[in-house]
Design an enzyme around this catalytic site. Structure first.
Site, PDB file in Angstrom:
ATOM      1  N   LYS A 176      18.536   3.708  12.191  1.00 22.95           N
ATOM      2  CA  LYS A 176      17.972   4.389  13.372  1.00 22.95           C
ATOM      3  C   LYS A 176      19.029   4.331  14.430  1.00 22.95           C
ATOM      4  CE  LYS A 176      13.220   3.938  12.648  1.00 22.95           C
ATOM      5  NZ  LYS A 176      12.922   5.442  12.339  1.00 22.95           N
ATOM      6  N   HIS A 189       6.686  12.326   2.319  1.00 19.43           N
ATOM      7  CA  HIS A 189       7.083  13.640   3.071  1.00 19.43           C
ATOM      8  C   HIS A 189       8.189  14.160   2.749  1.00 19.43           C
ATOM      9  CE1 HIS A 189       8.939  11.576   6.515  1.00 19.43           C
ATOM     10  NE2 HIS A 189       9.330  12.710   6.765  1.00 19.43           N
ATOM     11  N   ASP A 231      10.701   0.729   5.137  1.00 20.84           N
ATOM     12  CA  ASP A 231      10.275   1.968   5.872  1.00 20.84           C
ATOM     13  C   ASP A 231      11.037   3.131   5.130  1.00 20.84           C
ATOM     14  OD1 ASP A 231       8.835   3.278   8.051  1.00 20.84           O
ATOM     15  OD2 ASP A 231      11.037   3.704   8.975  1.00 20.84           O
ATOM     16  N   ARG A 286     -12.802   6.683  14.777  1.00 14.22           N
ATOM     17  CA  ARG A 286     -13.746   5.727  15.351  1.00 14.22           C
ATOM     18  C   ARG A 286     -14.149   6.209  16.922  1.00 14.22           C
ATOM     19  NH1 ARG A 286     -10.783   0.218  15.284  1.00 14.22           N
ATOM     20  NH2 ARG A 286      -9.337   1.814  16.224  1.00 14.22           N
ATOM     21  N   HIS A 307      11.491   7.071   0.558  1.00 16.90           N
ATOM     22  CA  HIS A 307      12.300   8.243   0.926  1.00 16.90           C
ATOM     23  C   HIS A 307      13.602   8.219   0.042  1.00 16.90           C
ATOM     24  CE1 HIS A 307       9.074   9.116   3.719  1.00 16.90           C
ATOM     25  NE2 HIS A 307       9.637   8.446   4.724  1.00 16.90           N
TER      26      HIS A 307
HETATM   27  C1  BG6 Z   1       9.055   7.997   8.234  1.00 17.37           C
HETATM   28  C2  BG6 Z   1       9.587   6.664   8.687  1.00 17.37           C
HETATM   29  O1  BG6 Z   1       8.364   7.713   6.918  1.00 17.37           O
HETATM   30  O2  BG6 Z   1      10.066   8.907   8.232  1.00 17.37           O
HETATM   31  C3  BG6 Z   1      10.191   6.902  10.087  1.00 17.37           C
HETATM   32  O3  BG6 Z   1       8.426   5.834   8.699  1.00 17.37           O
HETATM   33  C4  BG6 Z   1      11.371   7.744   9.938  1.00 17.37           C
HETATM   34  O4  BG6 Z   1      10.618   5.583  10.599  1.00 17.37           O
HETATM   35  C5  BG6 Z   1      10.698   9.302   9.481  1.00 17.37           C
HETATM   36  O5  BG6 Z   1      11.621   8.190  11.543  1.00 17.37           O
HETATM   37  C6  BG6 Z   1      11.881  10.224   9.072  1.00 17.37           C
HETATM   38  O6  BG6 Z   1      11.538  11.364   8.709  1.00 17.37           O
HETATM   39  P1  BG6 Z   1      12.109  12.636   9.027  1.00 17.37           P
HETATM   40  O7  BG6 Z   1      11.348  13.765   8.066  1.00 17.37           O
HETATM   41  O8  BG6 Z   1      12.261  12.624  10.501  1.00 17.37           O
HETATM   42  O9  BG6 Z   1      13.276  12.690   8.427  1.00 17.37           O
END
Ligand code: BG6
Length: 482
Positions: A330, A177, A234, A51, A239
């Site tokens: 966390k 990821h 999250d 944007r 993950h």
């Molecule tokens: C993200 C989450 O997908 O993964 C975050 O939204 C988290 O909250 C992060 O901190 C952790 O990724 P990595 O690669 O640092 O373990």
């Protein structure tokens, strides 16, 4: 060992949300690294679209800053200058008409076209529609979408349906990821490339599996998003679920997208519902200058969890009866992610009751110090009779692979290159995401119905005491977070 960099075909990559946090921290510095390595060749271009009203020069400066802050330490400025020449910028109105003709004029024939939606999911539909309406997306173009992919089953279904109006499933790359992390792929290599483990990889020999993803960071500046999400949405739904799938799935016939994803889907569908007393939720407390969870998200009555530990089972032939313990949080004691496959004790100890109880464990460390450890039982050296001790056989990849281990691409870099190559193996299919939500939804709904309040836990700890009890009750224990 010599790393092999295979250049990808020339591409036009459009990053929607190019001035956002993810693009600055991960996507753009990652692309620079791929350029440095020679994998992204000079005939490719990256178009930032967002944007903000910016010109090419402004965008290039933004990217230079991102590379400085988040890119590789060893960077020559002429390399950065050269990379920046392949970048341009289009101010775009995702919901209107502004910028779309200009974007179209920049796209070249004969290159792979990829569109990275690094924007709020509410905009996915608008972007998809315009990419088609303006004739920018072609039949073999790809779109990349980020998590969160929905916040429950209904919203994930709606998103899948929206994208499906404009793109086929084989054009949609849903990023998790964690699947791009080097050691996560190594997990598959270890399981399916060695004869040693697979015969033992089942309920008969495995006592339990525990997966920990502990972070030291708090919610930082993402409080608004995080408080509507929590650790379950999250981290666990995506993950940890993906890690669980890779550790538990049947061997796919081939290392190909649908063969792998079919097997992962079967695992998710075989997951048992989680009983309320098999879950512990927590919220971190304040420590020094770090605020507590509720202050960090500016919601003094928040009931969202920053920590979760749970026990589940996979009801299939291979795993019936083997508990899987998952834990993430966390502001914990250390940043450590690992999967431990803990084997059963020997059926009989020839060394008598004094030898104690010993279990082999195969530990796959995702971060930091990526590597694999096998805990084996040996005789404690020296005199004093037959005393047993568990020692780790340690393979830290950085030691085993030498300097090349440093050149391993970051998860995002690898995944973007896979998009260009058209390889969906490490991306989630729509039905997988939906199945994961179908398992997650009743758990979250249960908390809402019961007005469940997470337990406070000290920052810098291993989570609430109850999480330890979850294992102790079963005569087991979590591996230390260190
Ligand atoms: C993200 C989450 O997908 O993964 C975050 O939204 C988290 O909250 C992060 O901190 C952790 O990724 P990595 O690669 O640092 O373990």
């Amino acid at each position: 060992m010599v790393s092999r960099v295979i250049p990808v075909d020339p591409f036009d990559l459009v990053i929607f949300g190019a001035s956002g946090d993810l693009a600055r921290r991960k996507i753009l510095p990652g692309l620079f690294r791929r350029f440095q390595s020679g994998q992204m060749t000079g005939d490719s271009q990256i178009i930032g679209a967002a944007r903000s009203d910016m010109d090419d020069a402004g965008f290039r400066e933004l990217v230079r800053g991102a590379i400085d802050e988040f890119g590789p330490k060893q960077t020559k400025s002429d390399e950065v200058d050269e990379f920046l020449q392949h970048l341009s910028y289009v101010p775009i109105d995702a919901k209107g008409t502004g910028g779309w003709d200009l974007l179209k004029s920049k796209m070249r024939d004969g290159c792979v076209r990829a569109f990275y939606f690094s924007v709020a999911p509410a905009l996915f539909g608008d972007l998809a529609e315009r990419l088609h309406g303006y004739g920018i997306a072609l039949d073999d173009s790809r779109i990349v979408v980020e998590k969160p992919f929905g916040k429950d089953l209904a919203s994930a279904r709606a998103l899948n349906a929206t994208l499906a109006q404009h793109f086929r499933e084989d054009q949609i790359y849903r990023i998790d990821h964690y699947l791009g992390k080097e050691t996560v792929q190594n997990l598959m290599a270890v399981r399916f490339g060695n004869m040693l483990f697979e015969p033992l990889w089942n309920a008969q020999y495995v006592d339990h599996i525990q997966i920990t993803v502990a972070e030291t960071v708090g919610v930082g500046g993402r409080g608004g998003y995080y408080d509507t999400s929590g650790a379950m949405r999250d981290m666990v739904q995506n993950h940890l679920m993906q890690l669980l799938c890779l550790i538990a799935m049947e061997p796919p016939a081939k290392f190909e997208p649908d063969a792998v994803r079919d097997e992962k889907l079967k695992v998710i569908r075989a997951l048992d519902p989680v009983l309320p007393h098999h879950i512990v939720r927590g919220q971190y407390e304040a420590e020094g200058d770090h605020p507590d969870y509720r202050s960090a998200v500016e919601n003094p009555r928040s009931r969202t969890e920053s920590f979760i530990a749970l026990k589940t089972h996979i009801s299939n032939w291979r795993w019936a009866g083997t508990p899987f313990y998952l834990r993430t949080g966390k502001r914990m004691r250390a940043r450590t992610s690992e999967i431990a496959v803990v084997f059963k004790e020997t059926p009989h100890s020839i060394f008598g009751p004094d030898a104690g109880s010993h279990r082999n464990a195969l530990v796959i460390r995702l971060q930091p110090d990526e590597g694999i450890t096998m805990d084996v039982t040996i005789k404690e050296p020296g005199p004093g009779g037959m005393r047993l001790v568990d020692v780790p056989l340690d393979m830290t990849f950085a030691d085993a692979l030498g300097p090349d281990a440093e050149d391993v691409p970051d998860a995002y870099e690898r995944l973007i290159m896979d998009v260009i190559r058209g390889n969906q193996t490490l991306f989630m299919r729509g039905d997988e995401v939906e199945a994961a939500w179908a398992w997650t939804d009743p758990i979250i709904q249960g908390w809402e119905t019961r007005n469940d309040v997470p337990k406070p836990y000290p920052s810098g700890s291993a989570g609430p005491e109850d999480a330890l009890a979850l294992m102790h009750r079963d005569g087991r224990r979590w591996r230390e977070v260190k």
